[in-house]
Design a protein around this motif. Structure first.
Motif, PDB file in Angstrom:
ATOM      1  N   THR A  16       0.836  -1.208   0.000  1.00 28.14           N
ATOM      2  CA  THR A  16       0.000   0.000   0.000  1.00 28.14           C
ATOM      3  C   THR A  16       0.864   1.249   0.000  1.00 28.14           C
ATOM      4  O   THR A  16       0.680   2.154  -0.815  1.00 28.14           O
ATOM      5  CB  THR A  16      -0.943   0.002   1.214  1.00 28.14           C
ATOM      6  N   THR A 380     -11.020  -1.014   3.297  1.00 27.09           N
ATOM      7  CA  THR A 380     -10.108  -2.032   2.781  1.00 27.09           C
ATOM      8  C   THR A 380     -10.399  -2.242   1.302  1.00 27.09           C
ATOM      9  O   THR A 380     -11.470  -1.891   0.799  1.00 27.09           O
ATOM     10  CB  THR A 380     -10.270  -3.369   3.528  1.00 27.09           C
ATOM     11  N   THR A 387      -4.515 -10.660  -1.224  1.00 25.93           N
ATOM     12  CA  THR A 387      -4.438  -9.948   0.039  1.00 25.93           C
ATOM     13  C   THR A 387      -5.538  -8.896   0.142  1.00 25.93           C
ATOM     14  O   THR A 387      -6.214  -8.571  -0.831  1.00 25.93           O
ATOM     15  CB  THR A 387      -3.065  -9.263   0.190  1.00 25.93           C
ATOM     16  N   ARG A 388      -5.689  -8.385   1.340  1.00 27.10           N
ATOM     17  CA  ARG A 388      -6.666  -7.323   1.583  1.00 27.10           C
ATOM     18  C   ARG A 388      -5.914  -6.128   2.141  1.00 27.10           C
ATOM     19  O   ARG A 388      -5.250  -6.219   3.173  1.00 27.10           O
ATOM     20  CB  ARG A 388      -7.715  -7.796   2.578  1.00 27.10           C
ATOM     21  N   LEU A 389      -5.979  -5.007   1.436  1.00 29.40           N
ATOM     22  CA  LEU A 389      -5.242  -3.818   1.825  1.00 29.40           C
ATOM     23  C   LEU A 389      -6.044  -2.983   2.819  1.00 29.40           C
ATOM     24  O   LEU A 389      -7.238  -2.755   2.627  1.00 29.40           O
ATOM     25  CB  LEU A 389      -4.942  -2.948   0.598  1.00 29.40           C
ATOM     26  N   ARG A 390      -5.386  -2.514   3.875  1.00 27.42           N
ATOM     27  CA  ARG A 390      -5.979  -1.517   4.753  1.00 27.42           C
ATOM     28  C   ARG A 390      -5.656  -0.138   4.182  1.00 27.42           C
ATOM     29  O   ARG A 390      -4.508   0.152   3.854  1.00 27.42           O
ATOM     30  CB  ARG A 390      -5.432  -1.653   6.169  1.00 27.42           C
ATOM     31  N   LEU A 391      -6.673   0.716   4.093  1.00 24.39           N
ATOM     32  CA  LEU A 391      -6.519   2.011   3.427  1.00 24.39           C
ATOM     33  C   LEU A 391      -6.533   3.186   4.389  1.00 24.39           C
ATOM     34  O   LEU A 391      -6.596   4.333   3.953  1.00 24.39           O
ATOM     35  CB  LEU A 391      -7.613   2.190   2.375  1.00 24.39           C
ATOM     36  N   GLU A 393      -7.723   5.307   8.137  1.00 27.09           N
ATOM     37  CA  GLU A 393      -8.848   5.600   9.028  1.00 27.09           C
ATOM     38  C   GLU A 393      -9.038   7.096   9.130  1.00 27.09           C
ATOM     39  O   GLU A 393      -8.075   7.865   9.124  1.00 27.09           O
ATOM     40  CB  GLU A 393      -8.579   5.024  10.410  1.00 27.09           C
TER      41      GLU A 393
END
Length: 402
Positions: A16, A380, A387-391, A393
Motif C-alpha cells: 500500500t 479495505t 491480500t486485503r489492503l488496509r486504506l 482511518e
C-alpha cells in the motif's frame, strides 16, 4: 515479500505504502511513507542515496511532490518498493524507520479547492425520498452527469480534529413550521472516498476521462460531516451551504492510485447512455469496502463498488467547462451507500431520518450524533495475491456548540 517484520494487524502492508506528513518532537513536519507500524522518513534517506528531487520530501506538505507529476510518482513508488522488499537495502533503511506511535500526523496536503459529488444512486434515491417525498427521488440531471457542489477548502481538517457542533436556521417541526436559530439537532456523517489532484490543468482546457491517472495522485478517506436540519431548510434551490461547510475530515495517509490496481472494477450499467466526454474505456470503479463505527460499535459497511459515477468521470465533468485543476485539489465521491441492508454511508439513511434508531454496544440508542460521540471510518480493498489492503482511518469526535 519484505524483510520488515509486519504484524498481522499492522496499519499498512509493504504494498500500500501511503504518503503523509509527520513530525517528531523538536523537528519540522516532513513527508513520509507508512509501512507496517513505522513511517519511512524519506528526506534523509533520499539525500543519502542521491535521489533526484530529494528536497521534495523535506517539505511541510505533499504539494511539491504532487506537482512533480505521474512519472515522478511512479519512480518514487518503485524506489520505495525496492527499499522495503530487498534485503540488501535493510542496513540503509532501518535508521530511517520511525515508530508510528512516536509521530504526530498532519493534514497531508494543502487543500486548493474542494468539490463533493453525489454519485451513489442508493444514497441519492434515499435522500430524495426523505427530503422531497412529493417529488421524483432522483434529480432530472442525475443519470446524465455527476452532480456535485463546491465545498469549503478552509474547513477540511485532518483525522482526529474535534468537530464543533454547527448552528444555523432550521425548522422546529415539519414543513410550514416555525424557523429558529440554534445548534444542529440532526448532526450526521458521510462516508466517502476522496481523490487528490497532483498535476494541474490550464484554465480553458478539458481533462478527458482517460487522463485520470495523469492528474490524480491517490485516494483518502473522507467524512463530510453534515447538519441535516440546516441542510434541509437551506438547500433549495442552490444546494448545500452551511449544512456542509463547517467541517470535512480526511485521513492522514494518501494511498497512491498504483496501490489500488487490484481493486479496479467496472462500474454499474448506466441508462441512458452517457455523453461522449463521460465515456470510460478503462474501468475506474473501485472495489473498496468501508466500515463505520459509532462509539466503537460497527453500524454499517458501505461498498464503493456500487458508485454510479467513477472518480475518472467525476474529474472529466469537473473540467469539461474549462475549469482548471490545481495541485492539492480534493474531490470526494459523495456519500457511499449500497442497496443491501447495512450498507448506509450516513446516519440519515441508517436511521431513516431518526425514525429507526440504532442500538450501540453500551445499550444506548442513537438517531443522530450527540456531543461526545466519536465516529471512525476505515476501508479495505483487494491487493496482490489475494491480500486485503488496509486504506487507513478517518476519525472525529463531536464537541458541543459554543
Amino acid at each position: 515479500m519484505t524483510w520488515l517484520d509486519l504484524a498481522d494487524d499492522a496499519p499498512f502492508d509493504a504494498w500500500t505504502l501511503p504518503y503523509g506528513v509527520f513530525s517528531t518532537p523538536g523537528e519540522e513536519p516532513r513527508v513520509g511513507v507508512a509501512v507496517g507500524s513505522w513511517v519511512l522518513d524519506l528526506a534523509p534517506l533520499a539525500a543519502v542515496e542521491g535521489l533526484d528531487g530529494a528536497h521534495l520530501f523535506a517539505q511541510r506538505t505533499l504539494n511539491p511532490f504532487l506537482a512533480a507529476g505521474w512519472r515522478a510518482w511512479d519512480a518514487v513508488r518503485g524506489w520505495v518498493l525496492e527499499l522495503v522488499a530487498e534485503e540488501p537495502r535493510r542496513e540503509s533503511v532501518e535508521p530511517h524507520l520511525v515508530p508510528l506511535h512516536d509521530v504526530e500526523l498532519h493534514l497531508p496536503f494543502a487543500i486548493a479547492d474542494y468539490v463533493d459529488f453525489y454519485a451513489s444512486q442508493t444514497h441519492a434515491e434515499n435522500v430524495g425520498q426523505l427530503f422531497r417525498p412529493d417529488s421524483p427521488a432522483l434529480p432530472a440531471a442525475w443519470r446524465h452527469l455527476p452532480i456535485g457542489y463546491h465545498g469549503r477548502a478552509g474547513t477540511v481538517v485532518p483525522s482526529g480534529t474535534p468537530i464543533v457542533r454547527p448552528s444555523g436556521l432550521r425548522r422546529v417541526g415539519g414543513a410550514g413550521s416555525d424557523v429558529e436559530f440554534g445548534p444542529s439537532l440532526r448532526l450526521d456523517i458521510e462516508a466517502e472516498a476522496g481523490f487528490v489532484v497532483g498535476t494541474p490543468s490550464p484554465l480553458g482546457s478539458r481533462v478527458p476521462v482517460g487522463a485520470f491517472e495523469e492528474h490524480v495522485f491517490g485516494m483518502v478517506l473522507v467524512n463530510d460531516w453534515s447538519a441535516r436540519d440546516i441542510q434541509s431548510f437551506e438547500y433549495v434551490p442552490l444546494g448545500p451551504f452551511l449544512g456542509k461547510s463547517f467541517a470535512t475530515s480526511v485521513s492522514p495517509w494518501v494511498v497512491p492510485l498504483a496501490a489500488l490496481a487490484h481493486a479496479r472494477v467496472s462500474p454499474p450499467s448506466r441508462s441512458p447512455a452517457v455523453a461522449d466526454y463521460l465515456r470510460d474505456e478503462e474501468p475506474w470503479g473501485l472495489d473498496v469496502d468501508f466500515e463505520v463505527s459509532w462509539n466503537g460499535t460497527v453500524v454499517s459497511r458501505p461498498p464503493l463498488r456500487d458508485l454510479y459515477w467513477t472518480p475518472a468521470q467525476q474529474l472529466a465533468h469537473m473540467t469539461v467547462n474549462g475549469a482548471s485543476l490545481r495541485t492539492g485539489d480534493l474531490y470526494a465521491s459523495g456519500t457511499v451507500s449500497g442497496p443491501r441492508p447495512g450498507g448506509s454511508g450516513c446516519f440519515l439513511e441508517l436511521t431513516w431520518n431518526g425514525a429507526e434508531p440504532v442500538t450501540l454496544a453500551d445499550g444506548s440508542q442513537r438517531s443522530f450524533l450527540e456531543d461526545g460521540d466519536t465516529v471512525s471510518i476505515i476501508a479495505t480493498a483487494p491487493g496482490p495475491d489475494g491480500t486485503r489492503l488496509r486504506l487507513g482511518e478517518v476519525t472525529g469526535a463531536i464537541a458541543p456548540s459554543p
